[in-house]
Scaffold this motif. Structure first.
Motif, PDB file in Angstrom:
ATOM      1  N   GLY A 157       0.781  -1.233   0.000  1.00  0.00           N
ATOM      2  CA  GLY A 157       0.000   0.000   0.000  1.00  0.00           C
ATOM      3  C   GLY A 157       0.809   1.277   0.000  1.00  0.00           C
ATOM      4  N   LEU A 158       2.139   1.195  -0.045  1.00  0.00           N
ATOM      5  CA  LEU A 158       2.974   2.399  -0.040  1.00  0.00           C
ATOM      6  C   LEU A 158       2.648   3.267  -1.262  1.00  0.00           C
ATOM      7  N   PRO A 159       2.392   4.578  -1.082  1.00  0.00           N
ATOM      8  CA  PRO A 159       2.171   5.458  -2.233  1.00  0.00           C
ATOM      9  C   PRO A 159       3.406   5.521  -3.133  1.00  0.00           C
ATOM     10  N   CYS A 160       3.209   5.306  -4.415  1.00  0.00           N
ATOM     11  CA  CYS A 160       4.302   5.369  -5.383  1.00  0.00           C
ATOM     12  C   CYS A 160       3.824   6.183  -6.583  1.00  0.00           C
ATOM     13  N   VAL A 161       4.320   7.385  -6.724  1.00  0.00           N
ATOM     14  CA  VAL A 161       3.982   8.226  -7.863  1.00  0.00           C
ATOM     15  C   VAL A 161       5.157   8.165  -8.834  1.00  0.00           C
ATOM     16  N   LEU A 162       4.913   7.646 -10.022  1.00  0.00           N
ATOM     17  CA  LEU A 162       5.956   7.413 -11.018  1.00  0.00           C
ATOM     18  C   LEU A 162       5.737   8.366 -12.189  1.00  0.00           C
ATOM     19  N   LEU A 163       6.593   9.362 -12.318  1.00  0.00           N
ATOM     20  CA  LEU A 163       6.558  10.290 -13.455  1.00  0.00           C
ATOM     21  C   LEU A 163       7.729   9.938 -14.356  1.00  0.00           C
ATOM     22  N   LEU A 164       7.426   9.385 -15.514  1.00  0.00           N
ATOM     23  CA  LEU A 164       8.483   8.904 -16.405  1.00  0.00           C
ATOM     24  C   LEU A 164       8.147   9.324 -17.825  1.00  0.00           C
ATOM     25  N   CYS A 165       9.014  10.139 -18.409  1.00  0.00           N
ATOM     26  CA  CYS A 165       8.763  10.586 -19.783  1.00  0.00           C
ATOM     27  C   CYS A 165      10.084  10.835 -20.480  1.00  0.00           C
ATOM     28  N   GLY A 166      10.017  10.987 -21.789  1.00  0.00           N
ATOM     29  CA  GLY A 166      11.227  11.219 -22.561  1.00  0.00           C
ATOM     30  C   GLY A 166      11.380  10.177 -23.653  1.00  0.00           C
ATOM     31  N   ASN A 167      12.597   9.827 -23.966  1.00  0.00           N
ATOM     32  CA  ASN A 167      12.876   8.893 -25.047  1.00  0.00           C
ATOM     33  C   ASN A 167      12.271   7.520 -24.748  1.00  0.00           C
ATOM     34  N   ARG A 168      11.588   6.947 -25.720  1.00  0.00           N
ATOM     35  CA  ARG A 168      10.912   5.659 -25.576  1.00  0.00           C
ATOM     36  C   ARG A 168       9.851   5.705 -24.477  1.00  0.00           C
TER      37      ARG A 168
ATOM     38  N   ILE B 202      -0.135   2.953  -6.478  1.00  0.00           N
ATOM     39  CA  ILE B 202       0.788   3.294  -7.562  1.00  0.00           C
ATOM     40  C   ILE B 202       0.035   4.145  -8.576  1.00  0.00           C
ATOM     41  N   GLU B 203       0.601   5.284  -8.935  1.00  0.00           N
ATOM     42  CA  GLU B 203       0.047   6.114 -10.000  1.00  0.00           C
ATOM     43  C   GLU B 203       1.168   6.426 -10.993  1.00  0.00           C
ATOM     44  N   ILE B 204       0.867   6.289 -12.275  1.00  0.00           N
ATOM     45  CA  ILE B 204       1.876   6.425 -13.336  1.00  0.00           C
ATOM     46  C   ILE B 204       1.502   7.594 -14.240  1.00  0.00           C
ATOM     47  N   TYR B 205       2.461   8.496 -14.451  1.00  0.00           N
ATOM     48  CA  TYR B 205       2.224   9.683 -15.283  1.00  0.00           C
ATOM     49  C   TYR B 205       3.356   9.850 -16.292  1.00  0.00           C
ATOM     50  N   GLY B 206       3.030  10.563 -17.387  1.00  0.00           N
ATOM     51  CA  GLY B 206       4.000  10.817 -18.447  1.00  0.00           C
ATOM     52  C   GLY B 206       4.117  12.294 -18.758  1.00  0.00           C
ATOM     53  N   LYS B 207       4.383  12.600 -20.033  1.00  0.00           N
ATOM     54  CA  LYS B 207       4.735  13.959 -20.429  1.00  0.00           C
ATOM     55  C   LYS B 207       3.637  14.978 -20.185  1.00  0.00           C
ATOM     56  N   GLU B 208       2.408  14.524 -20.007  1.00  0.00           N
ATOM     57  CA  GLU B 208       1.330  15.481 -19.750  1.00  0.00           C
ATOM     58  C   GLU B 208       1.515  16.211 -18.420  1.00  0.00           C
ATOM     59  N   HIS B 209       2.367  15.680 -17.540  1.00  0.00           N
ATOM     60  CA  HIS B 209       2.607  16.318 -16.243  1.00  0.00           C
ATOM     61  C   HIS B 209       4.104  16.584 -16.023  1.00  0.00           C
ATOM     62  N   VAL B 210       4.858  16.715 -17.119  1.00  0.00           N
ATOM     63  CA  VAL B 210       6.313  16.785 -16.984  1.00  0.00           C
ATOM     64  C   VAL B 210       6.782  17.991 -16.185  1.00  0.00           C
ATOM     65  N   THR B 211       6.063  19.096 -16.231  1.00  0.00           N
ATOM     66  CA  THR B 211       6.463  20.267 -15.440  1.00  0.00           C
ATOM     67  C   THR B 211       5.428  20.628 -14.368  1.00  0.00           C
ATOM     68  N   ASP B 212       4.473  19.744 -14.164  1.00  0.00           N
ATOM     69  CA  ASP B 212       3.356  20.059 -13.267  1.00  0.00           C
ATOM     70  C   ASP B 212       3.683  19.606 -11.843  1.00  0.00           C
ATOM     71  N   THR B 213       4.566  20.337 -11.191  1.00  0.00           N
ATOM     72  CA  THR B 213       4.990  19.953  -9.843  1.00  0.00           C
ATOM     73  C   THR B 213       3.832  20.028  -8.848  1.00  0.00           C
ATOM     74  N   LYS B 214       2.934  20.977  -9.048  1.00  0.00           N
ATOM     75  CA  LYS B 214       1.799  21.136  -8.124  1.00  0.00           C
ATOM     76  C   LYS B 214       0.913  19.886  -8.149  1.00  0.00           C
ATOM     77  N   PHE B 215       0.603  19.418  -9.332  1.00  0.00           N
ATOM     78  CA  PHE B 215      -0.245  18.230  -9.459  1.00  0.00           C
ATOM     79  C   PHE B 215       0.426  17.007  -8.833  1.00  0.00           C
ATOM     80  N   ILE B 216       1.689  16.780  -9.169  1.00  0.00           N
ATOM     81  CA  ILE B 216       2.396  15.606  -8.652  1.00  0.00           C
ATOM     82  C   ILE B 216       2.493  15.664  -7.130  1.00  0.00           C
ATOM     83  N   GLY B 217       2.819  16.844  -6.589  1.00  0.00           N
ATOM     84  CA  GLY B 217       2.907  16.994  -5.145  1.00  0.00           C
ATOM     85  C   GLY B 217       1.579  16.719  -4.461  1.00  0.00           C
ATOM     86  N   GLU B 218       0.509  17.239  -5.027  1.00  0.00           N
ATOM     87  CA  GLU B 218      -0.812  17.057  -4.420  1.00  0.00           C
ATOM     88  C   GLU B 218      -1.263  15.598  -4.484  1.00  0.00           C
ATOM     89  N   ARG B 219      -0.965  14.912  -5.580  1.00  0.00           N
ATOM     90  CA  ARG B 219      -1.324  13.496  -5.666  1.00  0.00           C
ATOM     91  C   ARG B 219      -0.540  12.692  -4.626  1.00  0.00           C
TER      92      ARG B 219
END
Length: 425
Positions: free
Chosen positions: A355-366, A391-408
């Motif tokens: 149940g540990l919260p894991c927010v994964l923001l991964l974007c870029g090549n491939r 676990i929540e997985i995000y890509g380039k749609e949130h690449v600079t959205d620090t507010k959203f990632i922090g709040e999630r």
């Protein structure tokens, strides 16, 4: 940089044939008293700590007898300077000081130089920071041949050293230059070096810092971890260093950030690159969360290296979440991160941190392939009752959205904390 304490730096200068005062380190007041008795006469008792301004901090004391040295050492060893505890003192002979000078060998990173540089001044001592720039004389040093005697003579003459002493000063400075090169120093600062009443030049102090990349060439130094740290290395720091020391494929940096493994609100922090790291810290700071560690897996590291870093980050006890902060469109094969994260989370979450919260923001090549690897590889964990349910997985749609990632991450962390409290954990 790997940094030596004063007494350690002086020991290496002594081996290089450079004059330093007689003395030795002591870890207790009683040892300091015995050292002073062996030296005889007045001595200096100097706290050993990686901090400047020791004289102004009151941890350098001149005393006349062994009993006074013991008392002074006891007082100094009970102190801290800039948050750092003092565990040793250096007890050494008091010098008959006629004049004090300053010299420092550093790296001149200017585009016109890219070489070592010697800085020299006749105004050495505690207040070197306030010495006018025009009184500090500089010369770039050839990285192959070192400081030539004629360059040292010219520098000292410009600084106003009497003609009769130019040869002596030039020989002293060139020998220091040789030590700087031999020991692969990043910085070698002697402040002050002194001229005694008998005319001798002696290193009264020593700040020696070794290039981290060169530590492997110097097993004689016995350096266990070649890294800049704010205090004593922790177990996590040693683990991080072992990853980087044994695998040069890309960056796999990891270090402790002051996490005490007890306080709430700490997140296992795993950014990808320096700019990404700053944005990830912004995401945490905006919502009142704190990084338990710092990490960096950039420069296209292989999956096995990313796995080792991520496993160490996630293995920290009592963290309340994990952030893979890829706040950059990284020009590296991101599927290495995806494969590594799938393996680590499948190992850690089911048995150690369900149940540990894991927010994964991964974007870029491939990115598309990497996202697919994550989603398929973790799908069975991410069911509503599964160990990866947060676990929540995000890509380039949130690449600079620090507010959203922090709040999630904050929302998931609160949920996780409440769940643990309800379970009495």
């Amino acid at each position: 940089m790997a940094k030596f304490l004063e007494h350690e730096g002086k020991a290496w200068l002594r081996k290089a044939g450079i004059p330093v005062p007689k003395g030795r380190a002591a870890s207790t007041a009683e040892e300091a008293g015995r050292a002073a008795a062996e030296l005889g006469g007045p001595v200096a008792v100097k706290g050993q700590v990686q901090a400047g301004g020791r004289g102004k901090a009151g941890i350098v004391k001149l005393v006349s007898a062994a009993e006074e040295a013991e008392a002074a050492a006891g007082e100094i060893l009970a102190r801290t300077v800039k948050g750092l505890p003092i565990r040793q003192v250096l007890v050494e002979e008091k010098l008959d000081i006629k004049n004090e000078y300053y010299c420092s060998f550093v790296v001149n990173g200017g585009r016109e130089a890219r070489s070592p540089m010697l800085m020299f001044s006749r105004e050495g001592g505690m207040d070197i920071e306030s010495v006018p720039e025009e009184l500090i004389y500089k010369v770039n040093v050839d990285p192959i041949y070192g400081l030539r005697v004629y360059e040292a003579v010219d520098l000292c003459a410009r600084a106003g050293i009497p003609a009769a002493d130019l040869g002596k000063f030039a020989a002293f400075l060139t020998k220091l230059s040789e030590a700087y090169k031999r020991y692969d120093c990043q910085t070698l600062e002697i402040n002050p070096f002194v001229q005694t009443g008998s005319g001798d030049l002696v290193c009264a102090d020593c700040k020696m810092e070794i290039d981290n990349s060169a530590v492997g060439r110097h097993p004689e130094f016995g350096i266990r971890i070649a890294r800049d740290l704010p205090g004593d290395p922790t177990e996590l720091d040693f683990i991080g260093w072992s990853i980087e020391e044994t695998d040069a494929r890309g960056t796999g940096f990891l270090m402790n950030m002051g996490f005490d493994e007890v306080s709430p609100g700490y997140i296992g922090y795993h950014p990808i690159g320096g700019g990404s790291a700053m944005m990830g810290l912004d995401a945490l700071n905006q919502v009142g969360l704190k990084p338990a560690n710092y990490a960096d897996t950039s420069g296209n590291p292989v999956g096995s290296k990313i796995y080792r870093v991520a496993k160490a980050v996630l293995s920290q006890p009592n963290i309340e979440g994990y952030l893979l902060g890829g706040f950059m469109m990284a020009n590296q094969e991101q599927w290495h991160h995806a494969h590594a994260l799938v393996k680590v989370l499948r190992e850690v979450l089911p048995t150690q941190k369900p149940g540990l919260p894991c927010v994964l923001l991964l974007c870029g090549n491939r990115e598309a392939e990497s996202q697919e690897i994550l989603k398929k590889g973790l799908a069975d964990l991410m069911t509503p009752d599964g160990p990866g349910r947060r676990i929540e997985i995000y890509g380039k749609e949130h690449v600079t959205d620090t507010k959203f990632i922090g709040e999630r991450l904050l929302a998931l962390t609160r949920e996780y904390r409440a769940e643990k409290e309800a379970q009495g954990k």
